[in-house]
Design an enzyme around this catalytic site. Sequence first.
Site, PDB file in Angstrom:
ATOM      1  N   ASP A  77      -3.205  17.469  34.234  1.00 49.51           N
ATOM      2  CA  ASP A  77      -2.138  17.063  33.323  1.00 49.51           C
ATOM      3  C   ASP A  77      -2.159  15.551  33.124  1.00 49.51           C
ATOM      4  O   ASP A  77      -3.229  14.951  33.054  1.00 49.51           O
ATOM      5  CB  ASP A  77      -0.800  17.543  33.898  1.00 49.51           C
ATOM      6  CG  ASP A  77       0.214  17.908  32.833  1.00 49.51           C
ATOM      7  OD1 ASP A  77       0.732  16.985  32.188  1.00 49.51           O
ATOM      8  OD2 ASP A  77       0.500  19.104  32.655  1.00 49.51           O
ATOM      9  N   HIS A 131       4.997  14.282  31.753  1.00 51.30           N
ATOM     10  CA  HIS A 131       4.705  15.706  31.573  1.00 51.30           C
ATOM     11  C   HIS A 131       4.240  16.347  32.878  1.00 51.30           C
ATOM     12  O   HIS A 131       4.750  17.385  33.298  1.00 51.30           O
ATOM     13  CB  HIS A 131       3.648  15.858  30.480  1.00 51.30           C
ATOM     14  CG  HIS A 131       3.462  17.254  29.983  1.00 51.30           C
ATOM     15  ND1 HIS A 131       2.424  18.061  30.386  1.00 51.30           N
ATOM     16  CD2 HIS A 131       4.177  17.983  29.086  1.00 51.30           C
ATOM     17  CE1 HIS A 131       2.506  19.229  29.764  1.00 51.30           C
ATOM     18  NE2 HIS A 131       3.554  19.209  28.977  1.00 51.30           N
ATOM     19  N   ASN A 222       2.798  25.823  21.786  1.00 47.31           N
ATOM     20  CA  ASN A 222       4.046  25.645  21.052  1.00 47.31           C
ATOM     21  C   ASN A 222       3.739  25.459  19.572  1.00 47.31           C
ATOM     22  O   ASN A 222       2.633  25.064  19.210  1.00 47.31           O
ATOM     23  CB  ASN A 222       4.808  24.413  21.535  1.00 47.31           C
ATOM     24  CG  ASN A 222       5.269  24.543  22.960  1.00 47.31           C
ATOM     25  OD1 ASN A 222       5.522  25.631  23.444  1.00 47.31           O
ATOM     26  ND2 ASN A 222       5.359  23.417  23.654  1.00 47.31           N
ATOM     27  N   ALA A 236      -5.853  29.455  27.073  1.00 44.21           N
ATOM     28  CA  ALA A 236      -5.052  30.626  27.463  1.00 44.21           C
ATOM     29  C   ALA A 236      -5.645  31.916  26.921  1.00 44.21           C
ATOM     30  O   ALA A 236      -5.505  32.978  27.538  1.00 44.21           O
ATOM     31  CB  ALA A 236      -3.617  30.463  26.995  1.00 44.21           C
ATOM     32  N   SER A 288       4.462  24.839  28.281  1.00 44.28           N
ATOM     33  CA  SER A 288       3.935  24.046  29.394  1.00 44.28           C
ATOM     34  C   SER A 288       4.705  24.360  30.674  1.00 44.28           C
ATOM     35  O   SER A 288       4.129  24.500  31.753  1.00 44.28           O
ATOM     36  CB  SER A 288       4.099  22.551  29.112  1.00 44.28           C
ATOM     37  OG  SER A 288       3.125  22.060  28.254  1.00 44.28           O
TER      38      SER A 288
END
Length: 399
Positions: A77, A131, A222, A236, A288
Amino acid sequence: MCHSHAVGLSLCNDPVLMGDRSARYVLACVCSTLLGLLLSAHTGGASAPVAWQLSAVRAPEAWPVATGAGVTVAVVDSGVDADHPALQGSVLPGRSYVDVDPGAEPRLLAFGSDPGPVYERAFGQADPVGHGTAVAGLIAGSVESGHPGVAPDAEILPVRVLDDENRYHDSAMVGAAVEWAVDNGADVVNLSLGGHYDSPPFAEAIAYAEQHDVLIVACTGNQHEELPDEDVWFPARVSDVLAVTGADEHGERWKTAVTGAETDVAAPGANLNAPRPGGGYKSVTGTSFASAVVSGAAAVVRSAHPEWSADQVRRALTATASGGGPGLGAGVVDVAAAVAAEVEPEAPESVGAGVSPVWSAAATAAGGGLIGVSALLLRGGRGSRRGGRLPSRPRTMAG
């Protein structure tokens, strides 16, 4: 994906109760009260309200069995603030693949720097964006802080790949970061990032993780509510990655959470209270953070069943998820049910049998003349049906 792994798995739950979303959330409220008392005992203060995501996934009910101890979760990240009160003592020395100068090409920071911001960022233990710290806190925030994560005793391995604008510009670099995490003790890798393009080097890194029995958890993405539905983001959508979409407090898909046939499970992903760098907390929303909740769930399951393979953990989480509604895959994860499940290992394949789907995906993406097609087509070749536009760079998840 893995929506029907019920073979060889028995559950220690009331199927009527677990199949009823309303009853499940009433039970969650009761558990919230009990956990508030537990937190009060740990912190020495008044009874504290319990974060709704913990109740929704029944994490407190699993804690008498396991809390994530002995499990390392890599957070690939923007770095992690190792000094945040919720994370002190749980953040390992990691690695950064991002230069201090955000205008330079991403490269590994040199180790051995003098102590200070540069030195901390070299080991991923600082977070200029926030984040990664939010993700890490949702996974492994301590009970003593009053804001526990799903797996409060898990350890965090920070691997920084996102720059100061919360983006990555080289998917091969992210793949290298995943391989480094695998080689340095990760049991679970959380990828709260993604984009529209397939990436052969990144797919190979995911295959490498599978080969080394490391579970990859990634967000589905998103989107803007007013735009046409997007396809599930890469990575994913890769087979054997546990793909997570976001749910709200009512157990329904959050309105801007991407979903699709590749979605495995859902988790709370809206209005979550998460730590921010430098101390304090903030409200975050996005897949996330749903991915972080599931990575915490995976850590609890691996802690309860250290003999289980990554595949068994994945099957436990998908087969015990409940309240499945439109776009939620198998449903919202249930940590207590997954811990209580009995999952048989898969029978070994005979010599010459089919290749693992994730290895096949990596090989296909990297093979011959298909490289150009797989690397350049928007949304894995499906975007053209919707007339979507090509992004200028891989987009990453942001809170």
